[in-house]
Scaffold this motif. Structure first.
Motif, PDB file in Angstrom:
ATOM      1  N   HIS A  88      11.373  -2.949   9.147  1.00 44.52           N
ATOM      2  CA  HIS A  88      11.883  -2.799   7.779  1.00 44.52           C
ATOM      3  C   HIS A  88      12.723  -3.996   7.330  1.00 44.52           C
ATOM      4  O   HIS A  88      13.639  -3.843   6.518  1.00 44.52           O
ATOM      5  CB  HIS A  88      12.658  -1.514   7.597  1.00 44.52           C
ATOM      6  CG  HIS A  88      11.793  -0.298   7.741  1.00 44.52           C
ATOM      7  ND1 HIS A  88      12.287   0.905   8.135  1.00 44.52           N
ATOM      8  CD2 HIS A  88      10.455  -0.100   7.569  1.00 44.52           C
ATOM      9  CE1 HIS A  88      11.301   1.788   8.177  1.00 44.52           C
ATOM     10  NE2 HIS A  88      10.183   1.193   7.842  1.00 44.52           N
TER      11      HIS A  88
ATOM     12  N   ASP B  65      19.079  -7.637   4.786  1.00 45.40           N
ATOM     13  CA  ASP B  65      19.153  -6.182   4.650  1.00 45.40           C
ATOM     14  C   ASP B  65      19.877  -5.472   5.784  1.00 45.40           C
ATOM     15  O   ASP B  65      19.892  -4.255   5.820  1.00 45.40           O
ATOM     16  CB  ASP B  65      17.727  -5.612   4.550  1.00 45.40           C
ATOM     17  CG  ASP B  65      16.948  -5.818   5.833  1.00 45.40           C
ATOM     18  OD1 ASP B  65      16.927  -6.956   6.343  1.00 45.40           O
ATOM     19  OD2 ASP B  65      16.361  -4.840   6.335  1.00 45.40           O
TER      20      ASP B  65
ATOM     21  N   ASP C 149      23.248  -2.236  -1.152  1.00 49.11           N
ATOM     22  CA  ASP C 149      22.478  -1.013  -0.915  1.00 49.11           C
ATOM     23  C   ASP C 149      21.442  -1.328   0.169  1.00 49.11           C
ATOM     24  O   ASP C 149      20.251  -1.465  -0.095  1.00 49.11           O
ATOM     25  CB  ASP C 149      21.814  -0.546  -2.205  1.00 49.11           C
ATOM     26  CG  ASP C 149      21.085   0.777  -2.039  1.00 49.11           C
ATOM     27  OD1 ASP C 149      21.109   1.351  -0.924  1.00 49.11           O
ATOM     28  OD2 ASP C 149      20.462   1.223  -3.012  1.00 49.11           O
TER      29      ASP C 149
ATOM     30  N   ASP D  12      20.315   0.353   2.784  1.00 47.26           N
ATOM     31  CA  ASP D  12      19.372   1.386   3.219  1.00 47.26           C
ATOM     32  C   ASP D  12      18.078   1.398   2.414  1.00 47.26           C
ATOM     33  O   ASP D  12      17.050   1.853   2.911  1.00 47.26           O
ATOM     34  CB  ASP D  12      20.026   2.771   3.161  1.00 47.26           C
ATOM     35  CG  ASP D  12      21.131   2.929   4.197  1.00 47.26           C
ATOM     36  OD1 ASP D  12      21.111   2.200   5.210  1.00 47.26           O
ATOM     37  OD2 ASP D  12      22.016   3.778   3.984  1.00 47.26           O
ATOM     38  N   THR D  13      18.114   0.925   1.180  1.00 48.07           N
ATOM     39  CA  THR D  13      16.909   0.974   0.340  1.00 48.07           C
ATOM     40  C   THR D  13      16.312  -0.403   0.049  1.00 48.07           C
ATOM     41  O   THR D  13      15.338  -0.500  -0.687  1.00 48.07           O
ATOM     42  CB  THR D  13      17.205   1.674  -1.006  1.00 48.07           C
ATOM     43  OG1 THR D  13      18.103   0.853  -1.768  1.00 48.07           O
ATOM     44  CG2 THR D  13      17.793   3.068  -0.809  1.00 48.07           C
ATOM     45  N   LYS D  14      16.866  -1.467   0.615  1.00 41.32           N
ATOM     46  CA  LYS D  14      16.392  -2.821   0.295  1.00 41.32           C
ATOM     47  C   LYS D  14      14.918  -3.022   0.604  1.00 41.32           C
ATOM     48  O   LYS D  14      14.176  -3.590  -0.190  1.00 41.32           O
ATOM     49  CB  LYS D  14      17.226  -3.865   1.040  1.00 41.32           C
ATOM     50  CG  LYS D  14      17.890  -4.830   0.090  1.00 41.32           C
ATOM     51  CD  LYS D  14      18.786  -5.804   0.798  1.00 41.32           C
ATOM     52  CE  LYS D  14      20.106  -5.816   0.093  1.00 41.32           C
ATOM     53  NZ  LYS D  14      20.767  -7.075   0.027  1.00 41.32           N
ATOM     54  N   TRP D  15      14.488  -2.575   1.763  1.00 42.09           N
ATOM     55  CA  TRP D  15      13.090  -2.744   2.158  1.00 42.09           C
ATOM     56  C   TRP D  15      12.157  -2.024   1.173  1.00 42.09           C
ATOM     57  O   TRP D  15      11.210  -2.609   0.667  1.00 42.09           O
ATOM     58  CB  TRP D  15      12.898  -2.229   3.591  1.00 42.09           C
ATOM     59  CG  TRP D  15      11.494  -2.334   4.098  1.00 42.09           C
ATOM     60  CD1 TRP D  15      10.842  -3.467   4.467  1.00 42.09           C
ATOM     61  CD2 TRP D  15      10.581  -1.256   4.304  1.00 42.09           C
ATOM     62  NE1 TRP D  15       9.572  -3.158   4.896  1.00 42.09           N
ATOM     63  CE2 TRP D  15       9.390  -1.799   4.814  1.00 42.09           C
ATOM     64  CE3 TRP D  15      10.654   0.123   4.117  1.00 42.09           C
ATOM     65  CZ2 TRP D  15       8.278  -1.021   5.130  1.00 42.09           C
ATOM     66  CZ3 TRP D  15       9.553   0.894   4.438  1.00 42.09           C
ATOM     67  CH2 TRP D  15       8.386   0.323   4.937  1.00 42.09           C
ATOM     68  N   ALA D  16      12.463  -0.774   0.873  1.00 43.04           N
ATOM     69  CA  ALA D  16      11.631   0.000  -0.054  1.00 43.04           C
ATOM     70  C   ALA D  16      11.657  -0.616  -1.452  1.00 43.04           C
ATOM     71  O   ALA D  16      10.630  -0.666  -2.142  1.00 43.04           O
ATOM     72  CB  ALA D  16      12.091   1.456  -0.106  1.00 43.04           C
ATOM     73  N   ARG D  17      12.812  -1.133  -1.879  1.00 42.30           N
ATOM     74  CA  ARG D  17      12.899  -1.760  -3.202  1.00 42.30           C
ATOM     75  C   ARG D  17      12.137  -3.081  -3.247  1.00 42.30           C
ATOM     76  O   ARG D  17      11.531  -3.422  -4.252  1.00 42.30           O
ATOM     77  CB  ARG D  17      14.355  -1.963  -3.610  1.00 42.30           C
ATOM     78  CG  ARG D  17      15.040  -0.646  -3.972  1.00 42.30           C
ATOM     79  CD  ARG D  17      16.470  -0.829  -4.461  1.00 42.30           C
ATOM     80  NE  ARG D  17      17.325  -1.297  -3.379  1.00 42.30           N
ATOM     81  CZ  ARG D  17      18.163  -2.327  -3.479  1.00 42.30           C
ATOM     82  NH1 ARG D  17      18.282  -3.003  -4.599  1.00 42.30           N
ATOM     83  NH2 ARG D  17      18.910  -2.677  -2.446  1.00 42.30           N
TER      84      ARG D  17
ATOM     85  N   ALA E  61       8.628  -2.032  -3.615  1.00 42.06           N
ATOM     86  CA  ALA E  61       8.406  -1.512  -4.965  1.00 42.06           C
ATOM     87  C   ALA E  61       8.256  -2.654  -5.966  1.00 42.06           C
ATOM     88  O   ALA E  61       7.475  -2.558  -6.918  1.00 42.06           O
ATOM     89  CB  ALA E  61       9.536  -0.577  -5.377  1.00 42.06           C
TER      90      ALA E  61
ATOM     91  N   ASP F  13       4.327   1.440  -2.728  1.00 44.85           N
ATOM     92  CA  ASP F  13       5.165   2.580  -2.382  1.00 44.85           C
ATOM     93  C   ASP F  13       5.297   2.616  -0.859  1.00 44.85           C
ATOM     94  O   ASP F  13       4.298   2.778  -0.143  1.00 44.85           O
ATOM     95  CB  ASP F  13       4.520   3.865  -2.893  1.00 44.85           C
ATOM     96  CG  ASP F  13       5.322   5.116  -2.597  1.00 44.85           C
ATOM     97  OD1 ASP F  13       6.317   5.046  -1.839  1.00 44.85           O
ATOM     98  OD2 ASP F  13       4.952   6.181  -3.125  1.00 44.85           O
ATOM     99  N   ALA F  14       6.514   2.470  -0.352  1.00 41.48           N
ATOM    100  CA  ALA F  14       6.750   2.422   1.092  1.00 41.48           C
ATOM    101  C   ALA F  14       6.195   3.656   1.793  1.00 41.48           C
ATOM    102  O   ALA F  14       5.701   3.563   2.919  1.00 41.48           O
ATOM    103  CB  ALA F  14       8.247   2.269   1.381  1.00 41.48           C
TER     104      ALA F  14
END
Length: 189
Positions: A25, A44, A163, A165-170, A173, A178-179
């Motif tokens: 991630h 991240d 943030d 915890d959400t950097k990879w998913a963002r 995105a 979509d992760a």
């Protein structure tokens, strides 16, 4: 033969199942990329149990209260004790700061550490990273060919926000991915 395309200033976003727990991630900013090498910093992952004030104090650099609680990042597995300040290029040191990408620079000096905490004369945005990720001749290109990484444009907000915890998913995105829909399995058609 294809013309070399540098990825300096772009993000590498790890695919699921990368096979290396140090990069699961991961979101890595490529700071230098040439035909025979690449260097980047992970943006991240905060270093556990350490903040900017502790680092500044340890190095005998003025540590204002605003540095308390400010994260220090694990930049990568290479030279983990070596510090780099990733910052906007509105603040630079001649012959020491390395500019790259759109409005970014990397500096590895005590002056850069002190500048991080000066809201009047320091860079607009900055973060301290310990260590870096490095690739030898053709290694990054091979990993890209094996779909280990996706590449994305660097976004200042994503680079410097906390943030984690959400950097990879963002980052995914931002590529329209979509992760939750990604698989750690790969194949060839």
């Amino acid at each position: 033969m294809d013309e070399f395309q540098s990825l300096a200033g772009r993000l590498l976003v790890a695919m699921p199942g990368i096979g290396d727990p140090r990069f699961e991630h991961a979101v890595i900013l490529v700071c230098a990329h040439g035909p025979d090498h690449a260097m980047g910093v992970r943006v991240d992952r905060p270093a556990p149990g350490i903040d900017l004030k502790a680092v500044l104090t340890r190095l005998s650099v003025k540590a204002p209260d605003a540095s308390k609680g400010r994260p220090v990042m694990v930049g990568g597995p290479v030279e983990k004790e070596r510090g780099f300040v990733l910052h906007t290029d509105d603040w630079m040191i001649d012959d020491t700061s390395t500019p790259f990408g759109q409005g970014l620079a990397l500096t590895g000096t005590r002056e850069a550490l002190a500048a991080m905490t000066d809201p009047l004369t320091g860079p607009r945005r900055s973060t301290l990273l310990l260590g870096y990720a490095g690739w030898g001749d053709g290694q990054l290109e091979e990993e890209l060919g094996e779909n280990v990484w996706l590449t994305a444009d660097a976004d200042l907000e994503l680079l410097f926000d906390t943030d984690f915890d959400t950097k990879w998913a963002r980052a995914l995105a931002g590529l329209g991915v979509d992760a939750a829909m990604l698989s750690g399995q790969s194949g060839r058609a």
